[in-house]
Design a protein around this motif. Structure first.
Motif, PDB file in Angstrom:
ATOM      1  N   LYS A   1       0.819  -1.212   0.000  1.00 51.99           N
ATOM      2  CA  LYS A   1       0.000   0.000   0.000  1.00 51.99           C
ATOM      3  C   LYS A   1       0.852   1.260   0.000  1.00 51.99           C
ATOM      4  O   LYS A   1       0.580   2.221  -0.734  1.00 51.99           O
ATOM      5  CB  LYS A   1      -0.922  -0.087   1.218  1.00 51.99           C
ATOM      6  CG  LYS A   1      -1.429   1.176   1.805  1.00 51.99           C
ATOM      7  CD  LYS A   1      -2.691   0.907   2.608  1.00 51.99           C
ATOM      8  CE  LYS A   1      -2.493   1.199   4.075  1.00 51.99           C
ATOM      9  NZ  LYS A   1      -3.762   1.161   4.827  1.00 51.99           N
ATOM     10  N   GLU A   2       1.941   1.270   0.786  1.00 49.77           N
ATOM     11  CA  GLU A   2       2.783   2.464   0.890  1.00 49.77           C
ATOM     12  C   GLU A   2       3.491   2.787  -0.425  1.00 49.77           C
ATOM     13  O   GLU A   2       3.954   3.906  -0.620  1.00 49.77           O
ATOM     14  CB  GLU A   2       3.890   2.306   1.940  1.00 49.77           C
ATOM     15  CG  GLU A   2       3.593   1.724   3.278  1.00 49.77           C
ATOM     16  CD  GLU A   2       3.510   0.207   3.338  1.00 49.77           C
ATOM     17  OE1 GLU A   2       2.505  -0.325   2.815  1.00 49.77           O
ATOM     18  OE2 GLU A   2       4.391  -0.442   3.917  1.00 49.77           O
TER      19      GLU A   2
ATOM     20  N   ARG B   1      -1.680  11.018   2.609  1.00 47.35           N
ATOM     21  CA  ARG B   1      -1.627  10.809   4.051  1.00 47.35           C
ATOM     22  C   ARG B   1      -2.830  10.005   4.529  1.00 47.35           C
ATOM     23  O   ARG B   1      -2.706   9.021   5.248  1.00 47.35           O
ATOM     24  CB  ARG B   1      -1.595  12.171   4.765  1.00 47.35           C
ATOM     25  CG  ARG B   1      -1.423  12.058   6.268  1.00 47.35           C
ATOM     26  CD  ARG B   1      -1.734  13.387   6.941  1.00 47.35           C
ATOM     27  NE  ARG B   1      -3.137  13.730   6.737  1.00 47.35           N
ATOM     28  CZ  ARG B   1      -3.595  14.988   6.654  1.00 47.35           C
ATOM     29  NH1 ARG B   1      -2.777  16.015   6.732  1.00 47.35           N
ATOM     30  NH2 ARG B   1      -4.886  15.206   6.488  1.00 47.35           N
TER      31      ARG B   1
ATOM     32  N   ASP C   1      -0.607   6.258   3.501  1.00 45.33           N
ATOM     33  CA  ASP C   1       0.473   6.200   4.484  1.00 45.33           C
ATOM     34  C   ASP C   1       0.166   5.208   5.596  1.00 45.33           C
ATOM     35  O   ASP C   1      -0.978   5.075   6.019  1.00 45.33           O
ATOM     36  CB  ASP C   1       0.697   7.589   5.125  1.00 45.33           C
ATOM     37  CG  ASP C   1       1.479   8.505   4.190  1.00 45.33           C
ATOM     38  OD1 ASP C   1       1.857   8.026   3.107  1.00 45.33           O
ATOM     39  OD2 ASP C   1       1.695   9.679   4.547  1.00 45.33           O
ATOM     40  N   VAL C   2       1.213   4.557   6.049  1.00 44.70           N
ATOM     41  CA  VAL C   2       1.078   3.630   7.159  1.00 44.70           C
ATOM     42  C   VAL C   2       1.874   4.220   8.317  1.00 44.70           C
ATOM     43  O   VAL C   2       2.961   4.752   8.115  1.00 44.70           O
ATOM     44  CB  VAL C   2       1.656   2.259   6.759  1.00 44.70           C
ATOM     45  CG1 VAL C   2       1.804   1.343   7.948  1.00 44.70           C
ATOM     46  CG2 VAL C   2       0.772   1.624   5.690  1.00 44.70           C
ATOM     47  N   VAL C   3       1.298   4.180   9.516  1.00 44.15           N
ATOM     48  CA  VAL C   3       2.026   4.693  10.671  1.00 44.15           C
ATOM     49  C   VAL C   3       2.999   3.617  11.149  1.00 44.15           C
ATOM     50  O   VAL C   3       2.601   2.474  11.359  1.00 44.15           O
ATOM     51  CB  VAL C   3       1.058   5.045  11.824  1.00 44.15           C
ATOM     52  CG1 VAL C   3       1.847   5.450  13.068  1.00 44.15           C
ATOM     53  CG2 VAL C   3       0.099   6.141  11.394  1.00 44.15           C
ATOM     54  N   GLU C   4       4.256   3.977  11.262  1.00 44.82           N
ATOM     55  CA  GLU C   4       5.228   3.026  11.812  1.00 44.82           C
ATOM     56  C   GLU C   4       5.677   3.576  13.165  1.00 44.82           C
ATOM     57  O   GLU C   4       6.153   4.696  13.253  1.00 44.82           O
ATOM     58  CB  GLU C   4       6.470   2.915  10.910  1.00 44.82           C
ATOM     59  CG  GLU C   4       6.161   2.504   9.477  1.00 44.82           C
ATOM     60  CD  GLU C   4       6.188   0.996   9.257  1.00 44.82           C
ATOM     61  OE1 GLU C   4       6.382   0.253  10.240  1.00 44.82           O
ATOM     62  OE2 GLU C   4       6.006   0.569   8.097  1.00 44.82           O
TER      63      GLU C   4
END
Ligand code: SRM
Ligand code: FAD
Ligand code: SF4
Ligand code: FES
Lengths: 806, 118
Positions: free
Chosen positions: A609-610, A797, A801-804
């Motif tokens: 996805k990113e 965003r 975007d994926v939160v890491e």
């Protein structure tokens, strides 16, 4: 410890647990319940084993009750424990793992054992039965190493096992002792038709063969028959019948003959001990199908709950063979006998055979092959003993449900009667779910009660019950089906309301029209979003939270959560530089799979996805909308430029069509094709819109579909020029956009409206003009979604975007 | 490690700062990875935030991409309906997704994940 009565169930199978489920509904707190089951699983749906064998289901998919269910209902389950002793004086049962539990009441539901023919060599490796999950797993395991299976027994079970082996890629012989398969369920004609159909699927039959000896050293290598002939075998499955499992019952001293003898209340010869299911013998019959077992369970549950109950008086059974590609139904007493007369319909052209047996003016049995739609209705007539003397005989086989008035045969059923044999759902349970939860469609009944979820055979009856329960409010016609459970309106009603009341966004529609849920569901939200956009193309702001993931992300989600990327390749025509670019991007992002699609373009599968937006930027190609309810592809053949038969420029026409209509949202996906001559190499006959060049013009075909239900397109119009092809397509697509139900492919839509009607609309010059004006507006505001995403930090965003974190 | 220590470790949580509340889109899920854990974080229309394991109990569908309706998310794979605050799969299906506590503090969203063992 509580001082509740203690109920112990031996046998964690369908009959036993079915009884407990029923009991919990009637008297949830009356007993402390303990269940012993020899198999190390929760209760599962044995009749769906063939789907596991066929690879269509996983073991977990066929669990009927989960471990949590036992916990939630405070049932102690000893799975993997076989009960080896019952002390009827001390009233305790003891398992092979040393657990002893006291009981006040005891139910035996130990099922049956497969009968193993005592042939010489039957103890060799590779000789087995087909009854349990463990058997299934052994068969699947064997298929990985061996090639040839032999099934002894041409009954229901044997044929399902044989079909399973074919699916597993093995060769299979079915050995049967008489010359007709399934002879206990079918008459000779139907049996021979079935045999032919199964032979066409690859089964080999060895009929009138009596097995004599199993050959091999340690492991089986073959099977020898009494007539001296042999066949090779790496695996032999015996499916020749079952015997009630009464070892424990005999040990206790219960009367058996050969099943555990029970009376009309499922009581055995010892007070406080009951038997239910395949192990029980009621009025001289031991049943081997689930529907009667659930009927017994319902009576026993009432008995245990202390609720008054009519006695169990036996069941009329029916069977359906669960082998894909063949429809077989058999019920009641279907063999010709003295005093019986039969109605037969045999259509050798379509492979349909129907036989109804009548005695004393009542239908007592039926066999259906090829078209089993009448099955449920006939079963009802058999069960209720309908007098058919007043009926025109041939009309019995004509679907008279419509004339029979609301409810059909369902009216006469008692509330306890099982409607869905596979899942044990009674008429009462369905009717109260319809009333209490406001259900209006067969689909909703399936979701809420599980009825018709497995084999689907009871769906007509479920519809009858809807009609019966809802009265006039229910009209089974598909056009009137509601959008979903959140609202009682049809698609057409909602579109009309949006137009009339000038509604402009999803929440507003739900508030004004009285949605039953707060924010709708995964069915109605996407539909509303589509209708609003179709009606107000300029002013409506697309609600991406109401879109299915693929359409929100503009990429197809894969089972592991990655995505696929399919760029447009107009008309399936590409260039070396485009191919190089795709290759470079695929390498840069380490795309695991690159595949040509069935739609003449390239699919990059397994993208994170990113990575999506960056990949689209590098590709710098338009989105192919492989994910959308939108224009998908326009397939083309080479056409007149190169082909010696071509009379039209199919590539050019295809590219023009794709460029004109790309990005257009439609009720369901739309696929097109253009072929350069009637040889039709682009398969224009099975497309939502198919174009075929003929000498001096183009033919347009509408409503074709090559998917689940193949449908050949109908001729919509014959036109002269390429400009006219576009013009007619504009009118056709816009009319579909305005009158199609969300999710309805053109194939269904054309069938619903009728091709004559659609032809009239698009050939009427004034209407064509209006429709074209409206599609022009809709097309004028479309934007490429990939470009939009690349250009917007907010979209990137919010969606990609994926939160890491750590 | 003795039994009580094991229990303690299991119940002990640490709060991880994952996102700005204002930047969290309402109505769609957000994929959040914390070490080896992958969670789906939701900001519902009610304004509340909830986090669940980002895998459907049916066949591991990614829940962060489901359609969100009220307190429910519909799995994008086969449409199981899941109650986000409790993690419970709705009838007629069964199962439960693990939930993780989430809170908003000073405009930041924090999620409680199991702490490291001492
Ligand atoms: C990629 C592709 C297979 C391939 O590798 O060739 C494909 C892949 C999928 N098809 Fe297809 N179909 C593909 C060509 C077809 C074709 C052939 C064609 O288009 O010429 C058909 C039959 C023609 C037709 O539709 O009339 C086809 C009939 C279906 C159907 C059945 C539709 C029907 O009305 O019966 C579905 C299911 C659905 O839409 O509900 C489906 C659904 C799907 C989905 C989207 C399943 C899903 O919902 O996730 C698949 C996505 C896979 C993925 O994860 O990316 N796919 N699918 C093809 C993409 C074509 C393209 O370039 O866009
Ligand atoms: C492949 C297959 C396909 C079928 N297809 C159909 C179909 O399409 N339609 C249909 O109506 N029927 C079908 N049947 C038949 C149907 O599955 C059975 O009639 C039904 O499952 C019987 O239920 P039961 O509870 O009586 O027995 P079972 O389901 O056999 O349950 C008995 C359980 O008791 C356990 N047990 C036995 N002894 C002990 C003990 N001493 N201690 C503890 N546990 C014990 C057994 O291990 C077993 O798990 C099919 C059967 C098979 C095998
Ligand atoms: S036929 Fe289409 S839907 Fe089926 S597995 Fe292949 S790609 Fe998927
Ligand atoms: S994976 Fe979620 S519904 Fe199947």
């Amino acid at each position: 410890m509580t001082n509740k009565e203690k109920l112990v169930l031996i046998g964690n199978g369908m009959a036993g647990v079915g009884t407990i489920e029923h009991l919990l509904k009637l008297a949830p707190n009356k007993y402390d319940i303990t269940i012993f089951g020899a198999e190390p699983y929760p209760n599962y749906n044995r009749i769906l084993l063939s789907y596991v064998l066929a690879g269509d289901s996983q073991v977990e998919d066929i669990f009927l009750n989960t471990y949590e269910w036992y916990e939630q209902n405070h049932i102690t389950l000893h799975a993997g424990h076989k009960v080896t002793a019952v002390d009827t004086a001390a009233k305790t049962v003891t398992s092979d793992k040393g657990v002893t539990v006291p009981y006040d009441k005891l139910i035996l539901a130990t099922g049956s054992n497969p009968f193993m023919i005592p042939l010489s060599g039957a103890d060799k490796d590779g000789v087995m039965a087909y009854r349990t999950i463990a058997d299934c797993e052994r068969m699947i395991e064997a298929s990985k190493r061996y090639k040839k299976a032999v099934v002894i027994g041409g009954g229901l079970l044997g044929l399902e096992a044989a079909r399973g082996f074919l699916n597993l890629g093995m060769k299979v012989d079915v050995v049967h002792i008489v010359d007709t398969i399934m002879e206990r369920q079918l008459d000779r004609t139907a049996s021979k038709m079935l045999q032919e159909a199964l032979e066409a699927q690859g089964m080999n039959f060895l009929l009138e063969k009596q097995s004599a000896e199993i050959l091999g050293d340690k492991r089986v290598t073959g099977l020898k028959f009494k007539d001296g002939t042999k066949t090779d075998a790496d695996l032999i499955v015996m499916a020749v019948g079952i015997r009630p499992n009464v070892a424990l019952a005999q040990q206790i001293g219960l009367e058996t003959n050969p099943g555990i003898v029970v009376n009309d209340y499922l009581e055995t010869s010892i007070p406080g001990i009951y038997a239910v299911g395949e192990c029980a013998m009621h009025r001289g019959v031991a049943y081997g199908l689930v529907a009667p077992l659930y009927e017994q369970g319902a009576v026993l549950a009432k008995k245990l709950a202390g609720v008054e109950s009519a006695p169990y008086e036996g069941s009329v059974v029916y069977t359906k063979l669960k082998v894909s590609g063949v429809d077989v139904f058999s019920g009641g007493q279907f063999q010709d006998q003295e005093g019986t007369k039969a109605i037969r319909v045999h259509d050798e052209f379509s492979g349909i055979y129907k036989k109804v047996v009548i005695k004393d003016n009542k239908i007592i049995g039926a066999v259906l092959f090829g078209d089993t739609a009448d099955g449920t209705r006939l079963m009802q007539m058999i069960r209720s003993g309908t007098d058919v003397s007043g009926m025109e005989k041939t009309a019995i086989l004509r679907d008279s449900a419509a004339e029979a008035g609301a409810g059909g045969g369902a009216t006469d059923m008692s509330d306890d009667a099982i409607v869905c044999g596979c899942n044990g759902v009674s008429k009462g349970a369905i009717c109260s779910a319809i009333k209490e939860q406001g259900l209006t469609s067969a689909e909703e009944v399936k979701n809420c009660t599980g009825a018709s979820r497995s084999c689907g055979g009871c769906k007509p009856l479920v519809k009858d019950l809807l009609a019966l329960t809802l009265g006039d409010a229910f009209t089974g016609a598909p056009a009137k089906e509601t959008i979903c459970g959140c609202i009682d309106l049809s698609h057409g009603d909602v579109v009309a309301a949006i137009r009339e009341q000038g509604l402009t966004h999803v929440r507003e529609v739900m508030n004004v029209l009285g949605w039953k849920t707060d924010e709708g569901c995964s069915k109605c939200r996407p539909a509303l979003n589509y209708y609003l956009g179709m009606i107000n193309p300029i002013s409506y702001r697309d609600d991406r939270t109401s879109r299915f993931v693929n359409e929100r992300m503009h990429a197809n989600i894969q089972k592991d959560g990655t995505y696929s990327v399919v760029p447009r390749m107009y008309g399936g025509v590409t260039t070396p530089s485009e191919l190089k670019k795709i290759a470079e991007v695929a390498e840069k992002y380490q795309v695991p799979t690159v595949k040509l699609t069935g739609g003449q373009r390239i699919d990059l599968l397994g993208v994170k996805k990113e990575d999506l937006t960056a990949m689209w930027a590098d590709l710098d190609m338009p989105s192919g909308y492989a994910y959308g309810k939108a224009i998908r592809t326009v397939k083309t053949c080479v056409g007149e430029d190169y082909c010696r038969f071509g009379t039209g420029d199919s590539m050019g026409m295809g590219i023009a069509l794709e460029k004109r209509f790309e990005r257009l949202n439609t009720p369901a996906k739309v696929k097109m094709a253009v072929s350069g001559c009637p040889r039709n190499c682009a398969e224009s006959g099975i497309k939502d819109l198919g174009v075929v060049s003929v000498d001096g013009g183009w033919e347009l075909y509408a409503g074709g579909n090559g998917g689940v239900k193949v449908r050949a397109g109908d001729l919509l119009a014959t036109v002269k020029t390429e400009a006219e092809v576009i013009e007619y397509t504009e009118a056709y697509l816009q009319y579909y956009r305005e009158t199609g139900n969300y999710g309805e492919r053109t194939s269904e839509w054309v069938s619903r409206l009728g091709i004559e009607h659609i032809r009239e609309v698009v050939q009427d010059e004034a209407r064509r003009k209006e429709l074209r004006e409206r599609i022009d507006v809709a097309l004028s505001v479309t934007k490429d979604p990939w470009k939009e995403a690349i250009a917007s930090d907010a979209i990137k965003r919010d969606l990609y975007d994926v939160v890491e974190a750590n | 490690m003795n039994r009580s220590a094991e229990n303690l470790a299991e119940t002990e949580v640490r709060w991880v700062d994952v996102a700005s509340y204002d930047e969290l889109p309402a109505g769609t899920g957000k994929t959040v990875r914390i070490g080896a854990l992958e969670l789906a974080l939701f900001r519902l229309t009610s304004g509340k935030v909830h986090a669940v394991h980002n895998r459907c109990p049916h066949k591991d569908g990614v829940l962060a991409e489901g359609i969100v309706s009220g307190e429910f998310v519909f799995c994008p794979m086969h449409d199981r309906k899941i109650h986000v605050p409790s993690g419970e799969v709705q009838k007629p299906d069964d199962g439960c997704v693990r939930t993780y506590e989430a809170k908003v503090e000073n405009g930041r969203v924090h999620i409680a994940v199991p702490g490291e063992a001492h």
